[in-house]
Design a protein around this motif. Structure first.
Motif, PDB file in Angstrom:
ATOM      1  N   TRP A   1       7.138 -14.127 -39.435  1.00  0.00           N
ATOM      2  CA  TRP A   1       6.099 -13.306 -38.834  1.00  0.00           C
ATOM      3  C   TRP A   1       5.305 -12.562 -39.906  1.00  0.00           C
ATOM      4  O   TRP A   1       5.773 -12.365 -41.021  1.00  0.00           O
ATOM      5  CB  TRP A   1       6.695 -12.303 -37.848  1.00  0.00           C
TER       6      TRP A   1
ATOM      7  N   THR B   1       2.096  -9.213 -40.191  1.00  0.00           N
ATOM      8  CA  THR B   1       1.424  -8.110 -39.509  1.00  0.00           C
ATOM      9  C   THR B   1       0.045  -7.921 -40.119  1.00  0.00           C
ATOM     10  O   THR B   1      -0.206  -8.346 -41.249  1.00  0.00           O
ATOM     11  CB  THR B   1       2.194  -6.783 -39.651  1.00  0.00           C
TER      12      THR B   1
ATOM     13  N   GLY C   1       2.774  -2.610 -37.878  1.00  0.00           N
ATOM     14  CA  GLY C   1       2.095  -3.153 -36.698  1.00  0.00           C
ATOM     15  C   GLY C   1       2.889  -4.247 -36.020  1.00  0.00           C
ATOM     16  O   GLY C   1       3.979  -4.625 -36.466  1.00  0.00           O
TER      17      GLY C   1
ATOM     18  N   HIS D   1       4.249  -7.871 -34.783  1.00  0.00           N
ATOM     19  CA  HIS D   1       4.580  -9.079 -35.542  1.00  0.00           C
ATOM     20  C   HIS D   1       3.954 -10.295 -34.868  1.00  0.00           C
ATOM     21  O   HIS D   1       4.015 -10.429 -33.652  1.00  0.00           O
ATOM     22  CB  HIS D   1       6.097  -9.275 -35.597  1.00  0.00           C
TER      23      HIS D   1
ATOM     24  N   GLN E   1      -2.061 -14.048 -33.830  1.00  0.00           N
ATOM     25  CA  GLN E   1      -2.157 -13.115 -32.714  1.00  0.00           C
ATOM     26  C   GLN E   1      -2.855 -13.790 -31.541  1.00  0.00           C
ATOM     27  O   GLN E   1      -4.065 -13.999 -31.561  1.00  0.00           O
ATOM     28  CB  GLN E   1      -2.917 -11.862 -33.154  1.00  0.00           C
TER      29      GLN E   1
ATOM     30  N   ASN F   1      -4.307 -14.066 -38.262  1.00  0.00           N
ATOM     31  CA  ASN F   1      -3.020 -14.192 -38.943  1.00  0.00           C
ATOM     32  C   ASN F   1      -2.321 -15.531 -38.725  1.00  0.00           C
ATOM     33  O   ASN F   1      -1.131 -15.659 -39.012  1.00  0.00           O
ATOM     34  CB  ASN F   1      -2.078 -13.034 -38.611  1.00  0.00           C
TER      35      ASN F   1
ATOM     36  N   ASN G   1      -1.778  -6.288 -44.923  1.00  0.00           N
ATOM     37  CA  ASN G   1      -0.904  -7.200 -44.185  1.00  0.00           C
ATOM     38  C   ASN G   1       0.522  -7.146 -44.724  1.00  0.00           C
ATOM     39  O   ASN G   1       0.748  -6.910 -45.911  1.00  0.00           O
ATOM     40  CB  ASN G   1      -1.411  -8.637 -44.286  1.00  0.00           C
TER      41      ASN G   1
END
Length: 181
Positions: free
Chosen positions: A75, A77, A82, A84, A90, A121, A168
Motif C-alpha cells: 500500500w 499513501t 493518510g 492506504h 485510490q 497512486n 507520499n
C-alpha cells in the motif's frame, strides 16, 4: 502471493513454445517513486518532479515479444498518516488525462485511453532503453498485469501515479516474472 505466482506461471506457460530460463525479481517501490526519469524524457513531464527516481528492473535477457508478468501488493499513501491504497490506487480518485492539485498532469495522461480509468497512486510501469527513455507507452499495473516486451527495451521502470510525491508514504512489493530464453 501464491495466487499471483499461479497466475504468472499460467501466463508464461501459455505463451512458451520451448523451455526457457525464468527470471523472477522482486523490488520495493516506495510511495514517493516517480515512474520515469524526467531528465531522460524532458518531453514527457508530469507533476512537480519532487519524487524519488524510478525503480528499474533490467530485462536484458528478455527478447522482444516475450511475456513479462508483473504482480504487486502492499500500500501507499498520499499524505503522512493518510488512507492506504493498494497497487490499483485510490478507487474514488480517477486521474486519467486530467491535471492534479499541483496544476501539472499525472503520469496517467500518457497511458493508453483503453486502460482508463487510472487512479491516484496506482502502480505505473514503462519500458525504457539504456538511457532511460521510454520505448513504449506507460501502463497501469494494478495487482497483476501481463505485457509483451517491446523492441529496443532493456529494462522496465516502476513508480506511482501522482502529481505531488514529496508527502507520499508506504511501499509496494513488485514482482517481475519472465520466461527469458
Amino acid at each position: 502471493m501464491k495466487k499471483m505466482l499461479d497466475f504468472a506461471c499460467a501466463l508464461l506457460l501459455a505463451g512458451a513454445a520451448t523451455p526457457a530460463a525464468a527470471t523472477d525479481v522482486t523490488v520495493t517501490v516506495a510511495g514517493n517513486t516517480m515512474p520515469w526519469s524526467q531528465d531522460a524524457n524532458p518531453q514527457l513531464p508530469f507533476g512537480r518532479n519532487d519524487g524519488a527516481p524510478p525503480v528499474i528492473v533490467p530485462l536484458t535477457d528478455v527478447q522482444p515479444g516475450e511475456k513479462v508478468v508483473i504482480m504487486a501488493e502492499g500500500w501507499t499513501t498520499t499524505v503522512p498518516g493518510g488512507p492506504h491504497f493498494g497497487p490499483s490506487g485510490q478507487a474514488d480518485f480517477v486521474t486519467d488525462d486530467h491535471p492534479g492539485n499541483s496544476g501539472a498532469f499525472f503520469p496517467s495522461r500518457l497511458v493508453a485511453p483503453n486502460q482508463f480509468p487510472v487512479h491516484l497512486n496506482a502502480l505505473i510501469a514503462c519500458f525504457i532503453d539504456a538511457e532511460g527513455k521510454l520505448v513504449a507507452r506507460p501502463f497501469a499495473v494494478g495487482e497483476q498485469f501481463a505485457v509483451n516486451m517491446p523492441a529496443n527495451a532493456v529494462a522496465i521502470a516502476f513508480g506511482i501515479n501522482d502529481d505531488i510525491y514529496a508527502e507520499n508514504g508506504g511501499a509496494l512489493q513488485v514482482r517481475v516474472v519472465t520466461a527469458a530464453g
